[in-house]
Design an enzyme around this catalytic site. Sequence first.
Site, mmCIF file in Angstrom:
data_model
loop_
_atom_site.group_PDB
_atom_site.id
_atom_site.type_symbol
_atom_site.label_atom_id
_atom_site.label_comp_id
_atom_site.label_asym_id
_atom_site.label_seq_id
_atom_site.Cartn_x
_atom_site.Cartn_y
_atom_site.Cartn_z
ATOM 1 N N GLU A 131 61.936 15.506 -3.077
ATOM 2 C CA GLU A 131 60.820 14.573 -3.237
ATOM 3 C C GLU A 131 60.785 14.007 -4.655
ATOM 4 O O GLU A 131 60.574 12.815 -4.835
ATOM 5 C CB GLU A 131 59.509 15.292 -2.887
ATOM 6 C CG GLU A 131 58.351 14.337 -2.849
ATOM 7 C CD GLU A 131 57.013 15.031 -2.656
ATOM 8 O OE1 GLU A 131 56.852 15.768 -1.686
ATOM 9 O OE2 GLU A 131 56.116 14.784 -3.473
ATOM 10 N N SER A 134 55.710 19.899 -4.221
ATOM 11 C CA SER A 134 56.750 20.050 -3.188
ATOM 12 C C SER A 134 58.068 19.524 -3.734
ATOM 13 O O SER A 134 58.142 18.363 -4.155
ATOM 14 C CB SER A 134 56.397 19.236 -1.949
ATOM 15 O OG SER A 134 55.175 19.651 -1.400
ATOM 16 N N ARG A 151 55.850 9.286 1.446
ATOM 17 C CA ARG A 151 56.312 9.579 0.068
ATOM 18 C C ARG A 151 57.301 8.520 -0.430
ATOM 19 O O ARG A 151 58.275 8.834 -1.118
ATOM 20 C CB ARG A 151 56.976 10.957 -0.021
ATOM 21 C CG ARG A 151 56.049 12.124 0.237
ATOM 22 C CD ARG A 151 54.985 12.251 -0.863
ATOM 23 N NE ARG A 151 54.314 13.522 -0.755
ATOM 24 C CZ ARG A 151 53.279 13.757 0.044
ATOM 25 N NH1 ARG A 151 52.780 12.788 0.792
ATOM 26 N NH2 ARG A 151 52.716 14.942 0.069
HETATM 27 N N1 EPU Z 1 54.618 27.350 5.298
HETATM 28 C C1 EPU Z 1 55.480 28.407 5.296
HETATM 29 N N2 EPU Z 1 55.724 29.053 4.116
HETATM 30 C C2 EPU Z 1 55.107 28.683 2.949
HETATM 31 C C3 EPU Z 1 54.204 27.598 2.956
HETATM 32 C C4 EPU Z 1 53.970 26.941 4.143
HETATM 33 O O1 EPU Z 1 56.054 28.771 6.332
HETATM 34 O O2 EPU Z 1 55.391 29.299 1.907
HETATM 35 C C5 EPU Z 1 54.391 26.645 6.581
HETATM 36 C C6 EPU Z 1 53.109 27.070 7.243
HETATM 37 O O3 EPU Z 1 53.352 27.156 8.625
HETATM 38 C C7 EPU Z 1 52.165 25.906 6.988
HETATM 39 C C8 EPU Z 1 53.131 24.736 6.942
HETATM 40 O O4 EPU Z 1 54.307 25.258 6.338
HETATM 41 O O5 EPU Z 1 51.238 25.771 7.998
HETATM 42 C C9 EPU Z 1 52.622 23.565 6.143
HETATM 43 O O6 EPU Z 1 52.253 23.988 4.815
HETATM 44 P P1 EPU Z 1 51.222 23.142 3.926
HETATM 45 O O7 EPU Z 1 49.947 22.936 4.667
HETATM 46 O O8 EPU Z 1 51.157 23.759 2.583
HETATM 47 O O9 EPU Z 1 51.877 21.709 3.862
HETATM 48 P P2 EPU Z 1 53.340 21.198 3.460
HETATM 49 O O10 EPU Z 1 53.841 20.380 4.610
HETATM 50 O O11 EPU Z 1 54.233 22.306 3.006
HETATM 51 C C10 EPU Z 1 52.479 18.952 2.505
HETATM 52 C C11 EPU Z 1 52.729 18.122 1.296
HETATM 53 C C12 EPU Z 1 51.925 18.658 0.121
HETATM 54 C C13 EPU Z 1 50.445 18.651 0.479
HETATM 55 C C14 EPU Z 1 50.247 19.493 1.754
HETATM 56 C C15 EPU Z 1 48.823 19.420 2.253
HETATM 57 C C16 EPU Z 1 54.972 17.225 1.513
HETATM 58 C C17 EPU Z 1 56.408 17.311 1.071
HETATM 59 N N3 EPU Z 1 54.149 18.112 0.977
HETATM 60 O O12 EPU Z 1 53.008 20.244 2.239
HETATM 61 O O13 EPU Z 1 52.112 17.770 -0.953
HETATM 62 O O14 EPU Z 1 49.653 19.177 -0.561
HETATM 63 O O15 EPU Z 1 51.093 18.992 2.808
HETATM 64 O O16 EPU Z 1 48.592 18.138 2.754
HETATM 65 O O17 EPU Z 1 54.633 16.342 2.311
HETATM 66 C C18 EPU Z 1 53.529 17.351 -2.817
HETATM 67 O O18 EPU Z 1 53.889 16.338 -2.212
HETATM 68 O O19 EPU Z 1 53.974 17.667 -3.955
HETATM 69 C C19 EPU Z 1 52.582 18.247 -2.169
HETATM 70 C C20 EPU Z 1 52.215 19.414 -2.708
#
Ligand code: EPU
Length: 346
Positions: free
Chosen positions: A337, A240, A167
């Site tokens: 972010e 995010s 990012r």
């Molecule tokens: N989780 C929770 N609570 C929640 C949501 C998620 O505990 O409300 C935990 C779950 O264990 C889940 C883990 O967090 O397995 C990861 O969640 P998710 O797959 O949604 O991925 P993320 O790490 O939260 C990142 C990116 C997103 C991108 C997704 C999918 C960042 C900061 N965010 O989110 O990007 O869509 O992976 O690849 O790296 C963005 O940058 O705006 C964005 C939405």
Amino acid sequence: MTAGYRLLADADLTRRNTFGVAVRAPLLVEVQDTAALPSLFANELAGTAPLVLGGGSNLLFAGDPDIPVLSIDAREIDILADEGDHTIVRADAGVEWHRFVMETLSRGLCGLENLALIPGTVGAAPIQNIGAYGVEVETRIHCVEAFERASGALQRLSPQDCAFAYRDSAFKRDPARWIVTAVEFNLTREAAPALDYAGLRDELAAMDIAAPNASQVAEAVIRIRRRKLPDPAVIGNAGSFFKNPIVPVALAEALQAEHPSLPMFPGSGADTRKLSAAWLIDRCGWKGAREGDAGVSEKHALVLVNHGHATGAQLLDLARRIAASVRERFGVSLEPEPRIVQGIWD
Ligand code: EPU
């Protein structure tokens, strides 16, 4: 409109930021033709460092900007090379990102399918090095064309010059220096699906697809995003709000020993790990929280939302309190972010 740009005084930016925060700019410059940038910066914008706005999906206005705001509105897409399996596609910075992804897929070009439905513009993609479902855009970039304010000229930057990180990029680190005007992508005719991100194979299985093509991968990503993330067209948000924190391996392992369900990913080197900010925030009880019109999405703990009339300052205040509680409970610092305009994080 022969100048290639348009000047609007006292411009309302409410619909130009996906948080839907009501702010005004002293001057908004809409640039339709990027060839006009040298003369624009030699005249109307001489000596100023405007804020460059893409789709407004990755910033939080904590107050009215006190500098001019510039938006690149050029929206051409061209295939520059198409030989065998290798294609170079150029898109102007103002092209809406998701429209571009779908356009490449409809032309039989693969590589951007995991990045479907990300809000924002093509120009913002390299700045933020957008990423989702196991793919970061840096791996698909051939070069970035950007206007360099000091030299007053358009430059072509290789991926190495862009210094991409999670990012992050040279553009994000030095926003006053560059204005991204177009991006060239390396795409392929042959699909090489990246399906390892948790949930993607399950979604394809639920769609009854065993060997997906690129469009089907995009469809699966769209279905997951629609389910998991709030739609900025329905409720103001900037995706995010925090980056997933990269911490020393010893801290990551100690936390995981105590909390076995804490998701952990490779960090930026052997001695670091990336943790899930959503998990940390969720465990602190913030998911679905609401204070006035500023809140945390009920769908995803990492997404701050504007229920209607929240100010940027209220959203920023909420974000600070979320970060403070995560720091207190887990000893992990979170960093925003989105770019924060007219406000300071720490
Ligand atoms: N989780 C929770 N609570 C929640 C949501 C998620 O505990 O409300 C935990 C779950 O264990 C889940 C883990 O967090 O397995 C990861 O969640 P998710 O797959 O949604 O991925 P993320 O790490 O939260 C990142 C990116 C997103 C991108 C997704 C999918 C960042 C900061 N965010 O989110 O990007 O869509 O992976 O690849 O790296 C963005 O940058 O705006 C964005 C939405």
